[in-house]
Design a protein around this motif. Structure first.
Motif, PDB file in Angstrom:
ATOM      1  N   PRO A  84      11.232   2.947  -6.944  1.00  0.00           N
ATOM      2  CA  PRO A  84      12.653   3.165  -6.670  1.00  0.00           C
ATOM      3  C   PRO A  84      13.020   2.603  -5.300  1.00  0.00           C
ATOM      4  N   ASP A  85      14.295   2.310  -5.118  1.00  0.00           N
ATOM      5  CA  ASP A  85      14.734   1.736  -3.847  1.00  0.00           C
ATOM      6  C   ASP A  85      14.529   2.702  -2.686  1.00  0.00           C
ATOM      7  N   ILE A  86      14.854   3.971  -2.901  1.00  0.00           N
ATOM      8  CA  ILE A  86      14.660   5.005  -1.881  1.00  0.00           C
ATOM      9  C   ILE A  86      14.063   6.235  -2.559  1.00  0.00           C
ATOM     10  N   ALA A  87      13.085   6.836  -1.919  1.00  0.00           N
ATOM     11  CA  ALA A  87      12.561   8.129  -2.362  1.00  0.00           C
ATOM     12  C   ALA A  87      12.508   9.041  -1.140  1.00  0.00           C
ATOM     13  N   LEU A  88      13.128  10.203  -1.270  1.00  0.00           N
ATOM     14  CA  LEU A  88      12.964  11.228  -0.247  1.00  0.00           C
ATOM     15  C   LEU A  88      11.829  12.112  -0.713  1.00  0.00           C
ATOM     16  N   LEU A  89      10.791  12.191   0.119  1.00  0.00           N
ATOM     17  CA  LEU A  89       9.563  12.883  -0.253  1.00  0.00           C
ATOM     18  C   LEU A  89       9.322  14.086   0.639  1.00  0.00           C
ATOM     19  N   LYS A  90       8.635  15.066   0.088  1.00  0.00           N
ATOM     20  CA  LYS A  90       8.206  16.202   0.894  1.00  0.00           C
ATOM     21  C   LYS A  90       7.297  15.691   2.008  1.00  0.00           C
ATOM     22  N   LEU A  91       7.400  16.325   3.150  1.00  0.00           N
ATOM     23  CA  LEU A  91       6.519  15.955   4.258  1.00  0.00           C
ATOM     24  C   LEU A  91       5.066  16.206   3.876  1.00  0.00           C
ATOM     25  N   ARG A  92       4.213  15.290   4.266  1.00  0.00           N
ATOM     26  CA  ARG A  92       2.782  15.445   4.064  1.00  0.00           C
ATOM     27  C   ARG A  92       2.075  14.803   5.240  1.00  0.00           C
ATOM     28  N   ALA A  93       1.095  15.477   5.806  1.00  0.00           N
ATOM     29  CA  ALA A  93       0.412  15.008   7.015  1.00  0.00           C
ATOM     30  C   ALA A  93      -0.197  13.622   6.840  1.00  0.00           C
ATOM     31  N   ASP A  94      -0.670  13.301   5.622  1.00  0.00           N
ATOM     32  CA  ASP A  94      -1.319  12.001   5.411  1.00  0.00           C
ATOM     33  C   ASP A  94      -0.336  10.901   4.995  1.00  0.00           C
TER      34      ASP A  94
END
Length: 186
Positions: A84-94
């Motif tokens: 996808p052009d943009i994905a807002l993702l949950k924060l993840r340390a890695d």
């Protein structure tokens, strides 16, 4: 009489093996959708500008709340790895080094379309719904509208709203964040 030819479908593992073997190159503009390798449309300047605007807006408004991924792969199931052009993702340390984001990691997907609008609407949006992606924005560059899809089910999205210039968008996951459609479309 129309002859139906059998299609060879690929899973995620086979798709990645093609990349490792050099069959698919890093800069090939392809994605795996329902087991088929699909060549993506060329990216025009209006498309690029819209994606850049969204990236800038989301990065400013949601700093330290999400990871903003731009045209990166996500894994929906064993047969689909769209970009996808943009994905807002949950924060993840890695930062997803251990593996591409999956549906449970995705807060919002945005597809920006000009020539690919029908494909996005008829193929990708239903795929996102069946994967349980809670919110999708489809930015139609030609018509200058943004269609927001929410509340997925196996039969599609139960809420579909279209926003025009002058309208205000909000994010389902962050309702306090408001975006003017004009700021997205430029």
């Amino acid at each position: 009489m129309v002859v139906q030819l059998a299609k060879r479908r690929f899973n995620i593992s086979q798709y990645h093996q093609m990349n490792k073997a050099g069959i698919l190159k890093e800069d090939d503009r392809v994605e795996l959708i329902n087991g088929e390798i699909i060549e993506m449309s060329p990216i025009g300047t209006r498309h690029t500008a819209c994606v850049n605007r969204l990236n800038s807006l989301f990065s400013q408004l949601l700093a330290n709340k999400v990871i903003v991924a731009v045209q990166n792969p996500i894994i929906l199931n064993n047969l689909s790895e769209p970009q996808p052009d943009i994905a807002l993702l949950k924060l993840r340390a890695d930062f997803y080094e251990a593996g591409h984001p999956q549906p449970e990691d995705i807060l919002l997907l945005v597809e920006v379309a000009d020539s690919s609008i029908e494909y996005d609407r008829e193929v990708k949006i239903p795929l996102y719904a069946s994967s349980g992606i809670s919110e999708i924005w489809l930015v139609d560059i030609e018509e200058q509208v943004i269609t927001v899809y929410r509340y997925p089910s196996a039969n599609g999205y139960s809420e579909i709203k279209t926003f025009q210039r002058g309208d205000i968008l909000d994010l389902q996951i962050f309702p306090e964040i408001k975006l003017n459609v004009d700021n997205v479309l430029g």
